[in-house]
Write a protein that holds these residues in place. Sequence first.
Motif, mmCIF file in Angstrom:
data_model
loop_
_atom_site.group_PDB
_atom_site.id
_atom_site.type_symbol
_atom_site.label_atom_id
_atom_site.label_comp_id
_atom_site.label_asym_id
_atom_site.label_seq_id
_atom_site.Cartn_x
_atom_site.Cartn_y
_atom_site.Cartn_z
ATOM 1 N N LEU A 1 0.843 -1.203 0.000
ATOM 2 C CA LEU A 1 0.000 0.000 0.000
ATOM 3 C C LEU A 1 0.874 1.248 0.000
ATOM 4 C CD1 LEU A 1 -2.788 1.392 0.184
ATOM 5 C CD2 LEU A 1 -2.609 1.168 2.677
ATOM 6 N N VAL A 2 1.911 1.253 0.815
ATOM 7 C CA VAL A 2 2.831 2.391 0.865
ATOM 8 C C VAL A 2 3.520 2.560 -0.483
ATOM 9 C CG1 VAL A 2 4.987 3.232 1.888
ATOM 10 C CG2 VAL A 2 3.197 2.279 3.350
ATOM 11 N N SER A 3 4.029 1.467 -1.034
ATOM 12 C CA SER A 3 4.731 1.528 -2.316
ATOM 13 C C SER A 3 3.795 2.020 -3.427
ATOM 14 C CB SER A 3 5.282 0.140 -2.658
ATOM 15 O OG SER A 3 5.931 0.158 -3.892
ATOM 16 N N PHE A 4 2.576 1.497 -3.455
ATOM 17 C CA PHE A 4 1.616 1.900 -4.469
ATOM 18 C C PHE A 4 1.254 3.379 -4.316
ATOM 19 C CE2 PHE A 4 -2.801 2.293 -6.036
ATOM 20 C CZ PHE A 4 -2.581 1.952 -7.362
ATOM 21 N N THR A 5 1.047 3.816 -3.082
ATOM 22 C CA THR A 5 0.706 5.218 -2.826
ATOM 23 C C THR A 5 1.843 6.136 -3.251
ATOM 24 O OG1 THR A 5 -0.691 4.542 -0.975
ATOM 25 C CG2 THR A 5 -0.054 6.865 -1.065
ATOM 26 N N GLU B 1 -7.798 4.871 5.250
ATOM 27 C CA GLU B 1 -7.857 6.278 4.851
ATOM 28 C C GLU B 1 -7.052 6.505 3.570
ATOM 29 O OE1 GLU B 1 -6.771 10.761 6.555
ATOM 30 O OE2 GLU B 1 -6.225 8.988 7.725
ATOM 31 N N ILE B 2 -5.861 5.972 3.529
ATOM 32 C CA ILE B 2 -5.005 6.122 2.330
ATOM 33 C C ILE B 2 -5.653 5.421 1.136
ATOM 34 C CG2 ILE B 2 -2.781 5.473 1.309
ATOM 35 C CD1 ILE B 2 -1.571 5.910 4.129
ATOM 36 N N TYR B 3 -6.097 4.195 1.367
ATOM 37 C CA TYR B 3 -6.687 3.422 0.273
ATOM 38 C C TYR B 3 -7.925 4.132 -0.287
ATOM 39 C CZ TYR B 3 -8.323 -0.564 -2.414
ATOM 40 O OH TYR B 3 -8.719 -1.386 -3.435
ATOM 41 N N GLY B 4 -8.719 4.706 0.628
ATOM 42 C CA GLY B 4 -9.908 5.432 0.198
ATOM 43 C C GLY B 4 -9.567 6.639 -0.675
ATOM 44 N N LEU B 5 -8.410 7.218 -0.475
ATOM 45 C CA LEU B 5 -7.993 8.386 -1.252
ATOM 46 C C LEU B 5 -7.429 8.002 -2.632
ATOM 47 C CD1 LEU B 5 -6.296 10.516 1.539
ATOM 48 C CD2 LEU B 5 -8.476 10.996 0.389
ATOM 49 N N ILE B 6 -6.901 6.805 -2.750
ATOM 50 C CA ILE B 6 -6.241 6.459 -4.017
ATOM 51 C C ILE B 6 -7.096 5.611 -4.944
ATOM 52 C CG2 ILE B 6 -3.886 6.665 -3.154
ATOM 53 C CD1 ILE B 6 -3.772 3.652 -2.866
ATOM 54 N N VAL B 7 -8.246 5.121 -4.467
ATOM 55 C CA VAL B 7 -9.108 4.353 -5.375
ATOM 56 C C VAL B 7 -10.263 5.177 -5.864
ATOM 57 C CG1 VAL B 7 -8.497 2.084 -4.542
ATOM 58 C CG2 VAL B 7 -10.388 3.298 -3.455
ATOM 59 N N LEU C 1 -1.356 13.568 0.542
ATOM 60 C CA LEU C 1 -1.386 12.109 0.372
ATOM 61 C C LEU C 1 -0.010 11.515 0.650
ATOM 62 C CD1 LEU C 1 -2.862 9.502 -0.394
ATOM 63 C CD2 LEU C 1 -2.345 10.024 -2.804
ATOM 64 N N GLN C 2 1.023 12.173 0.147
ATOM 65 C CA GLN C 2 2.386 11.693 0.383
ATOM 66 C C GLN C 2 2.728 11.745 1.882
ATOM 67 O OE1 GLN C 2 4.698 10.387 -2.078
ATOM 68 N NE2 GLN C 2 5.392 9.631 -0.090
ATOM 69 N N ALA C 3 2.269 12.783 2.563
ATOM 70 C CA ALA C 3 2.508 12.898 4.009
ATOM 71 C C ALA C 3 1.797 11.775 4.765
ATOM 72 C CB ALA C 3 2.056 14.260 4.520
ATOM 73 N N LEU C 4 0.571 11.452 4.339
ATOM 74 C CA LEU C 4 -0.145 10.329 4.957
ATOM 75 C C LEU C 4 0.606 9.023 4.744
ATOM 76 C CD1 LEU C 4 -3.925 10.924 4.097
ATOM 77 C CD2 LEU C 4 -2.887 10.860 6.364
ATOM 78 N N SER C 5 1.086 8.837 3.527
ATOM 79 C CA SER C 5 1.836 7.618 3.208
ATOM 80 C C SER C 5 3.117 7.533 4.030
ATOM 81 C CB SER C 5 2.158 7.577 1.707
ATOM 82 O OG SER C 5 2.894 6.417 1.397
ATOM 83 N N ASP C 6 3.823 8.647 4.145
ATOM 84 C CA ASP C 6 5.072 8.666 4.928
ATOM 85 C C ASP C 6 4.802 8.361 6.404
ATOM 86 O OD1 ASP C 6 6.397 9.289 2.580
ATOM 87 O OD2 ASP C 6 6.622 11.438 3.079
#
Length: 189
Positions: free
Chosen positions: A15-19, A183-189, A46-51
């Motif tokens: 998920l991190v890598s994909f984001t 939360e991250i997944y919801g933002l990227i799909v 989004l990048q801050a959430l992923s980090d």
Amino acid sequence: MADVKRIFSMPYAELVSFTNMVCLNLTADLALFADYGVTAQKVAALQALSDAFEAFPTDQSFVYQMMIATDDKNIKREEVLKLTKAFAVRFAAVFGLDSPRYKGLKTGNLASQSDVNLLSSARFVAQEAESSLAELASEGVTQATIDDYVAELNAFEQLMYAQKSAKMLRSVKADERATKGNEIYGLIV
């Protein structure tokens, strides 16, 4: 363990890598995605959430903490077993194996008892030792011996709580990790 259900099936690392890849692609083609409301600020968020998600401790670190807490508790459990049996031997030496004072301690199956029941049995042995201090003195039992024994029982109890706390922390952090991932997944799909 966890109550929060993940809405994605990929491992957290993927998920991190994909984001991160999505953020790179969005940044590279920001003008192309402007019509869809994608801005540099949204990509940065989004990048801050992923980090932050990537920096969040993994389940493995909480399992490790649980294992350490369990090992510490088990080591102390063995000490409590040994000390309790030593007190029981002293009761047997003073009062006899067939005496109600020895049999009443019910120390025959200590090793198979749960931690809570072992602690309860051991506390009973300490109480009985204290009330039989004069008789047990011939076997080297002193108030200091009993006090040291009670201190070991208290330490065992604290380690039992530490183990339970480590288990609860793992569960809480698993929920937090799933919530952040969702939360991250919801933002990227």
